[in-house]
Enzyme design. Structure first.
Site, short mmCIF file in Angstrom:
data_model
loop_
_atom_site.label_atom_id
_atom_site.label_comp_id
_atom_site.label_asym_id
_atom_site.label_seq_id
_atom_site.Cartn_x
_atom_site.Cartn_y
_atom_site.Cartn_z
CG HIS A 220 33.09 45.51 42.85
ND1 HIS A 220 32.98 44.32 42.18
CD2 HIS A 220 32.39 45.32 44.01
CE1 HIS A 220 32.26 43.47 42.89
NE2 HIS A 220 31.88 44.05 44.01
CG HIS A 259 38.79 38.89 38.65
ND1 HIS A 259 38.83 38.14 39.80
CD2 HIS A 259 37.51 39.32 38.52
CE1 HIS A 259 37.63 38.10 40.32
NE2 HIS A 259 36.81 38.82 39.57
CG ASP A 313 32.60 44.56 35.09
OD1 ASP A 313 31.38 44.45 35.24
OD2 ASP A 313 33.41 44.52 36.02
N1 COA Z 1 44.88 47.29 33.02
C1 COA Z 1 46.20 47.43 33.04
N2 COA Z 1 46.98 46.90 34.01
C2 COA Z 1 46.38 46.22 35.00
C3 COA Z 1 45.00 46.03 35.01
C4 COA Z 1 44.24 46.59 33.97
N3 COA Z 1 42.91 46.46 33.94
N4 COA Z 1 44.67 45.31 36.11
C5 COA Z 1 45.81 45.06 36.75
N5 COA Z 1 46.85 45.62 36.09
C6 COA Z 1 48.25 45.55 36.47
C7 COA Z 1 48.57 46.60 37.53
O1 COA Z 1 48.93 47.81 36.96
C8 COA Z 1 49.70 45.93 38.26
O2 COA Z 1 50.86 46.06 37.47
P1 COA Z 1 52.32 46.25 38.17
O3 COA Z 1 52.53 45.01 38.96
O4 COA Z 1 53.22 46.42 37.00
O5 COA Z 1 52.18 47.48 39.02
C9 COA Z 1 49.32 44.44 38.25
O6 COA Z 1 48.47 44.30 37.12
C10 COA Z 1 48.56 44.00 39.49
O7 COA Z 1 47.52 44.91 39.75
P2 COA Z 1 46.78 45.00 41.15
O8 COA Z 1 46.04 46.29 41.23
O9 COA Z 1 47.70 44.68 42.29
O10 COA Z 1 45.79 43.81 41.04
P3 COA Z 1 44.51 43.61 41.92
O11 COA Z 1 44.34 42.17 42.12
O12 COA Z 1 44.53 44.44 43.15
O13 COA Z 1 43.41 44.24 40.96
C11 COA Z 1 41.53 44.77 39.76
C12 COA Z 1 42.29 43.67 40.48
C13 COA Z 1 40.22 44.20 39.28
C14 COA Z 1 41.20 45.89 40.76
C15 COA Z 1 42.38 45.34 38.58
O14 COA Z 1 42.69 44.30 37.69
C16 COA Z 1 41.71 46.50 37.87
O15 COA Z 1 41.84 47.65 38.32
N6 COA Z 1 40.99 46.20 36.74
C17 COA Z 1 40.28 47.25 36.02
C18 COA Z 1 38.91 47.48 36.65
C19 COA Z 1 37.99 46.32 36.41
O16 COA Z 1 37.81 45.87 35.29
N7 COA Z 1 37.34 45.89 37.50
C20 COA Z 1 36.33 44.84 37.42
C21 COA Z 1 36.78 43.61 38.12
S1 COA Z 1 35.63 42.30 37.89
#
Ligand code: COA
Length: 376
Positions: A220, A259, A313
């Site tokens: 987050h 996201h 971010d």
């Molecule tokens: N880098 C690389 N791969 C990513 C990614 C990232 N930042 N964010 C998502 N993915 C990939 C996952 O590995 C997954 O791949 P798969 O289907 O091959 O396993 C797919 O995208 C879906 O990921 P998931 O965790 O289910 O998506 P989510 O909706 O739960 O996650 C976040 C959203 C924000 C938690 C996620 O994108 C993330 O961890 N981002 C990095 C942290 C970040 O910048 N957070 C700030 C958000 S405002």
């Protein structure tokens, strides 16, 4: 049984009049106004008024609101005394969470939850938190606290209290744009946390404290610090290609990308990218901007087809660095601004409350015999 949605994806759990997000089209509006228009024309104070009153203020209303905010810039002395007792190596987000919680100890009626009382507390918390963050940072540097300057707006006053000197107009405006773009964002994890806490009719301080705890996680608001760590790990712009490829191959996350709601570029990332580039040019930090952009180019090629784009971010890291903020103050900056959104949502929740109480699918065994401890 209702359908199980891991991470509550797609579940509508609240109604709001504050922010609207279209994740496919990359749209964010506060009370119907595009975030880009607010970033270019509004101020943080005006944006908070908009979120809390669902309309733009007249000049007189804005003046009165600004006056109220400035009158509450000073935290209670007891909270400042607590800062002095904190370990100097404590992390600012842990200090912030503890100190916002401590504000309740100096409120004669911390549990008052009627909407006027909640609005008053929201204003006091929002107004005093910049001084708390600045005081903690000065404490750990061994510097005397700088009292707020009530002639300054929210952003200029924070930078003044942090650095002990008045910021330039350009830095003040850049910081204000960061505050505007981070102020609210639908039912994100920390906002949901705040609503869940207040739905028990707990209190505003508990809701804000819990929200700060949620925000600091690296998935987050903590991601902005993760982005800066990543940029520091990159020796050069050219190293970005291999760095990103290696991370993706290892199934590591690239911080500042992806996201739950946006499946296109987060409009806040676009605003902050423009700002980051300008500030990087002005402050001699183009290497940071260029590294960020190089990462974005590789990510665009490799994972955009999966709907993974820069989020708020990603470019806020370069922006905060250029403003002169230390890495571990990046997430507290997010909190300073998001207090506006959290408290606005808490007030909406109080106006039409129903206790949050989802259910679980029990997936364990049944009918298990209780065995005496000697026979296990
Ligand atoms: N880098 C690389 N791969 C990513 C990614 C990232 N930042 N964010 C998502 N993915 C990939 C996952 O590995 C997954 O791949 P798969 O289907 O091959 O396993 C797919 O995208 C879906 O990921 P998931 O965790 O289910 O998506 P989510 O909706 O739960 O996650 C976040 C959203 C924000 C938690 C996620 O994108 C993330 O961890 N981002 C990095 C942290 C970040 O910048 N957070 C700030 C958000 S405002």
């Amino acid at each position: 049984m209702p359908e199980f949605s891991k991470g509550l994806e797609g579940v509508v759990a609240a109604e709001t009049q504050m922010s609207f997000i279209d994740g496919q089209q990359g749209v964010l509006e506060y009370v119907g106004i595009a975030i880009g228009d607010l970033a270019s024309s509004s101020t943080f104070e005006e944006t908070v008024y908009l979120l809390w009153n669902k309309k733009l203020p007249t000049q007189a209303e804005l003046d009165a609101f600004t006056k109220d905010l400035r009158a509450n810039y000073d935290p209670p002395q007891g909270v400042l005394d607590m800062v002095k007792g904190m370990p100097k190596d404590a992390q600012p987000m842990h200090a912030l969470r503890s100190l916002v919680s401590a504000l309740s100890l100096f409120d004669d009626n911390p549990n008052a939850n009627d909407v006027p009382a909640a609005r008053e507390k929201a204003l006091k918390i929002l107004a005093a938190t910049p001084a708390i963050v600045a005081a903690f940072d000065r404490h750990r540097r061994g510097e005397a606290f700088v009292a707020p300057d009530k002639s300054l707006g929210f952003s200029a006053n924070f930078l003044y209290m942090l650095n002990g000197e008045k910021p330039t107009d350009a830095m003040t405006r850049a910081f204000d744009i960061c505050m505007i773009t981070h102020a609210d964002h639908g039912l994100n994890n920390s906002t949901f946390t705040a609503r869940v806490v207040i739905s028990t009719l707990s209190d505003l301080y508990s809701a804000m404290t819990a929200a700060i705890g949620s925000l600091r996680g690296p998935l987050h608001g903590g991601a902005n610090e993760g982005v800066m760590v990543m940029l520091n790990e990159l020796d050069s712009v050219e190293a970005a290609e291999k760095y990103v490829q290696d991370k993706l191959a290892n199934k590591d996350r690239i911080m500042g990308f992806g996201h739950r709601v946006y499946k296109s570029k987060d409009p806040r990332a676009s605003e902050l990218q423009t700002l980051a580039k300008q500030l990087a040019e002005d402050t001699g930090n183009m290497d940071l901007y260029d590294k960020s952009h190089a990462i974005e180019v590789v990510m665009e090629r490799e994972v955009a087809k999966k709907g993974i784009y820069p989020n708020v971010d990603f470019y806020s890291a370069t922006t905060y660095h250029c403003i002169g903020l230390k890495l571990d103050l990046f997430t507290p900056m997010f909190a300073l601004s998001r207090l506006a959104g959290w408290s606005g949502h808490v007030i909406e929740q109080l106006e039409d409350n129903r206790l949050f109480r989802p259910t679980t699918n029990y997936v364990g065994p049944h009918g298990v015999a209780y065995t005496d401890i000697a026979n296990r």
